[in-house]
Design a protein around this motif. Structure first.
Motif, PDB file in Angstrom:
ATOM      1  N   PRO A  28       0.746  -1.078   0.150  1.00  0.00           N
ATOM      2  CA  PRO A  28      -0.053   0.058   0.045  1.00  0.00           C
ATOM      3  C   PRO A  28       0.718   1.256   0.185  1.00  0.00           C
ATOM      4  N   THR A  30      -0.083   5.727  -0.995  1.00  0.00           N
ATOM      5  CA  THR A  30      -0.831   6.794  -1.425  1.00  0.00           C
ATOM      6  C   THR A  30      -0.031   7.256  -2.520  1.00  0.00           C
ATOM      7  N   THR A  33      -2.802   2.974  -3.538  1.00  0.00           N
ATOM      8  CA  THR A  33      -3.449   1.811  -2.805  1.00  0.00           C
ATOM      9  C   THR A  33      -4.780   1.197  -3.490  1.00  0.00           C
ATOM     10  N   TRP A  54      -1.662  -8.351  -0.367  1.00  0.00           N
ATOM     11  CA  TRP A  54      -0.541  -7.541  -0.136  1.00  0.00           C
ATOM     12  C   TRP A  54       0.765  -8.590  -0.253  1.00  0.00           C
ATOM     13  N   THR A 459      -2.428   4.292   5.111  1.00  0.00           N
ATOM     14  CA  THR A 459      -3.044   4.072   3.930  1.00  0.00           C
ATOM     15  C   THR A 459      -4.401   3.482   4.069  1.00  0.00           C
ATOM     16  N   GLN A 462      -4.620  -1.735   5.697  1.00  0.00           N
ATOM     17  CA  GLN A 462      -4.492  -2.964   4.900  1.00  0.00           C
ATOM     18  C   GLN A 462      -3.732  -3.922   6.019  1.00  0.00           C
TER      19      GLN A 462
END
Lengths: 541, 194
Positions: A28, A30, A33, A54, A459, A462
């Motif tokens: 993740p 920004t 994401t 992930w 983020t 996650q």
């Protein structure tokens, strides 16, 4: 064909899914994401069992995607711009190995640093690796390019990059989708030596990549995404890259000027197209979101008589996100009158949430450090970076993922003892573990605090790779059991936590304190989900 | 027809819900839409905004140009002023009256109101008060949206569609209370405009 309202990130995700990918890999960050999050929630991805969990960091993601490509299937890896720094070893070499199944690398840049440490332009990386790059100008192009990039990748057996920026990543618009394609079957590479980068093989592969450059340029010349729009006023030709096209259209609305425009959304730059375009105009203005990479390639070192303006030359600001105000100014178009922000409006920076465990860690740490003085807390990237702001003022550095641990080691080497490293759980497993091994091997006098909220919080919550196993990881790396301390960062434990920290700060070796408390955001989210499930159950009975 | 809307608030106040309702409404009307959101760091209690652009023509930029916004819709009074450079000469500013104070240097609230009142076209609504009157305290953001209805290019059914789309999975009760909140905001706006 179906019209869906999608974020740029989601359009990319839908595009790769419809193109028949078998695996998505990501960490993740920004503004990237939502690509993976969309895939994780996609019915199609679930039906087809597309890999969609992930990865621990961008490098492991990039390598896993390359492995899937090796095995003949289509794979995508997505990350934020600085994530590509982490993945760059694998990324650069993937251009040399080439691919078997199509491989698409999606990188989301963050000009203006809305949520980042720098605003590096990933097009440089694409150029550096000598691979084709797509740069969509809108959500529809994002979808189309993601859908088509695999064909280009498989045609030339090369990874293809798609570069977007924050504004497109996080803006929603209607997108028409295409027919869903079959997934590839597992199939070994035709050339079984292709992926062995021994110097003798790598040299051959590199020559192959170099000889493909002309073909990549040819593809760009033919691309429907690169096109010239004629204009009657040839005093100025405008080259607009990717998103800059939208700002240009916006600025030109309602003006009578008709400049010729060359839109570039596929790289390497279409050389002949640019030559022809430049020859038909008196001078050029280059509009691009990010660094002046195209402008610089046009002016070169010698900057011949032909005038080229843009961000490098100074007609537009060199830093920050592009917008139509900047474009209008560069074109001499008058902007509508606008009001000032009243002086009483105060800044409102982001803050740690009320009740956040990080705050309690900082409050204890600040108190424990009083006798040692300021300037010895090396921190990292995550929500806890906000500990730098008033009223906590609790950290002194934030550089890159994992740097807290190793910078503390270096500072301790220089005599700053004790040095403190403060890192989150997800950042620790991303890039902090190897640094901790350095510290253990050298017996560095550092105190590492892992503020473990059991999620990748900044983020949006996650999964975090180390949840439930941080203690074992630290012990495995060789941290002394006696100096591996667990604590619960709550206000009521404050005095006890201060004492623990003081004691470990005094220890002349590696101490690790794991401060464990769930993120208040994920806790609330889980509660909401549980309530919704209950509601559903009630409705079904 | 075009409508450029700047949504403002503080991270966590629910401006993305407002954006989603308007987005669905635009979809229901078959209008083009671009909606730029803020994700990431600023969502943590910082100033947040969203650019919403609606048009029957193709929309180019995801961002509104300075001085071109038709409406600033804010769930917090000081935040409504942060984006004044975006507002067009005849644009409207609709804001919640209740301050969200999470900074030490929040200005005197009456001077904030005074600044807002300097604008020819403004509506200040006690959305939190109205929301708790109708026993739907979480819907104050939708109350603010209701107050902006006269300045938006939609019919009531479009909002119904949007509220259903957004809150449908939370159950009929939540849908109804949000529709009620929307109506209450709209009624308030009517009374002060007349």
């Amino acid at each position: 064909m179906k019209n869906k309202l999608l974020l740029g990130d989601e359009a990319l995700a839908q595009g790769v899914l419809d193109a028949g990918i078998s695996g998505c890999y990501a960490y993740p960050g920004t503004p990237s994401t939502e690509i993976m999050e969309y895939i994780q929630n996609s019915k199609l991805a679930i039906e087809r069992n597309v890999h969609r969990s992930w990865s621990t960091n961008e490098k492991t993601a990039m390598e896993a995607a390359l492995g899937m490509s090796y095995a003949g299937k289509r794979a995508m890896v997505s990350m934020k711009h600085v994530g590509l720094n982490v993945a760059s070893d694998a990324f650069m070499n993937s251009a040399i190995t080439g691919v078997n199944g199509g491989l698409v690398v999606i990188v989301a840049d963050d000009p203006s640093m809305h949520s980042s440490q720098n605003e590096q332009d990933s097009r440089f990386y694409g150029k550096f690796a000598l691979i084709p790059i797509f740069e969509p100008s809108n959500q529809q192009e994002a979808y189309d390019m993601a859908y088509e990039a695999f064909d280009l990748s498989e045609k030339y057996q090369v990874p293809v990059m798609i570069r977007i920026t924050t504004r497109l990543a996080h803006s929603r618009s209607g997108v028409y989708t295409k027919a869903v394609r079959e997934m590839n079957q597992t199939k070994l590479p035709g050339d079984m030596r292709q992926f062995i980068l021994l110097p003798s093989i790598a040299r051959k592969r590199y020559k192959g990549l170099l000889s493909n450059q002309e073909r990549f340029i040819f593809e760009s010349e033919q691309s429907p995404y690169n096109k010239i729009t004629e204009g009657s006023n040839k005093d100025l030709g405008i080259i607009a890259c990717g998103l800059a096209n939208n700002y240009l259209n916006e600025s030109m609305k309602g003006t009578s000027q008709e400049y010729p425009i060359l839109k570039i959304s596929q790289y390497p730059v279409p050389v002949n197209m640019i030559r022809k375009f430049a020859a038909s105009c008196k001078e050029l203005l280059v509009l691009e979101e990010g660094y002046p990479i195209v402008e610089e390639s046009l002016t070169g070192l010698l900057n011949m008589d032909y005038k080229v303006s843009g961000r490098l030359e100074g007609s537009l600001p060199l830093d920050g996100e592009l917008n139509s105000d900047h474009v209008s100014r560069a074109l001499g178009i008058e902007l509508p009158a606008s009001k000032e922000i009243p002086s009483l409006v105060a800044n409102r920076p982001p803050t740690l949430c009320p009740g956040c465990g990080h705050t309690d860690v900082f409050l204890a740490l600040n108190e424990a450090l009083v006798t040692y003085g300021k300037g010895r807390v090396f921190s990292d990237i995550g929500c806890y970076t906000l500990g730098a702001l008033d009223p906590l003022n609790a950290i002194d550095t934030c550089v890159d993922m994992g740097a807290s641990v190793t910078m503390a080691v270096g500072a301790a080497d220089a005599g700053l003892i004790p040095a403190v490293a403060m890192i989150g759980d997800s950042t620790f497993t991303h890039s902090g573990m190897t640094g901790l091994l350095d510290a253990v091997v050298k017996k560095s006098p550092i105190t590492l605090i892992i503020s473990d909220n059991a999620t990748t919080a900044m983020t949006g919550g996650q999964n975090s790779a180390g949840t439930g196993s941080l203690e074992k990881i630290c012990l495995g790396l060789g941290v002394d059991r006696e100096h591996l301390i667990m604590m619960i960062p709550l206000r009521k434990n404050h005095d006890e936590n201060v004492d623990i920290m003081k004691k470990e700060l005094e220890y002349n070796g590696v101490s690790v304190i794991i401060a464990q408390r769930e993120c208040v955001q994920t806790a609330a989210r889980d509660k909401r989900i549980a309530a919704a499930l209950k509601l559903k159950k009630v409705a079904n009975t | 027809m075009k409508s450029d809307i700047l949504l403002a608030g503080v991270g966590g106040q629910g401006i993305l819900s407002i954006a989603a309702v308007i987005g669905y409404a635009a979809l229901n009307r078959n209008l083009n839409l671009k909606q730029a959101e803020v994700h990431g760091m600023s969502q943590r209690g910082g100033a947040v905004q969203s650019n919403l652009r609606i048009s029957d023509e193709e929309i180019s930029s995801d961002l509104i140009q300075s001085g071109m916004a038709d409406l600033i819709l804010s769930v917090e009074p000081m935040e409504s002023l942060r984006y004044l450079p975006m507002l067009s000469e005849n644009g409207w500013l609709v804001t919640n009256s209740k301050p969200y104070i999470n900074i030490p240097d929040y200005p005197d609230i009456d001077s904030v109101y005074d600044e807002i009142k300097k604008l020819p076209n403004h509506i200040i609504i006690d959305a939190d008060g109205i929301a708790s009157e109708i026993k739907s305290r979480k819907s104050s953001n939708i109350v603010v949206l209701g107050a902006a209805i006269p300045f938006l290019p939609f019919e009531w059914e479009d909002y119904e569609f949007g509220i259903n789309k957004l809150f449908g999975r939370k159950g009929e009760e939540i849908v109804q209370s949000n529709l009620e909140a929307l109506k209450a905001g709209m009624e308030f706006c009517k009374t002060i405009k007349e």
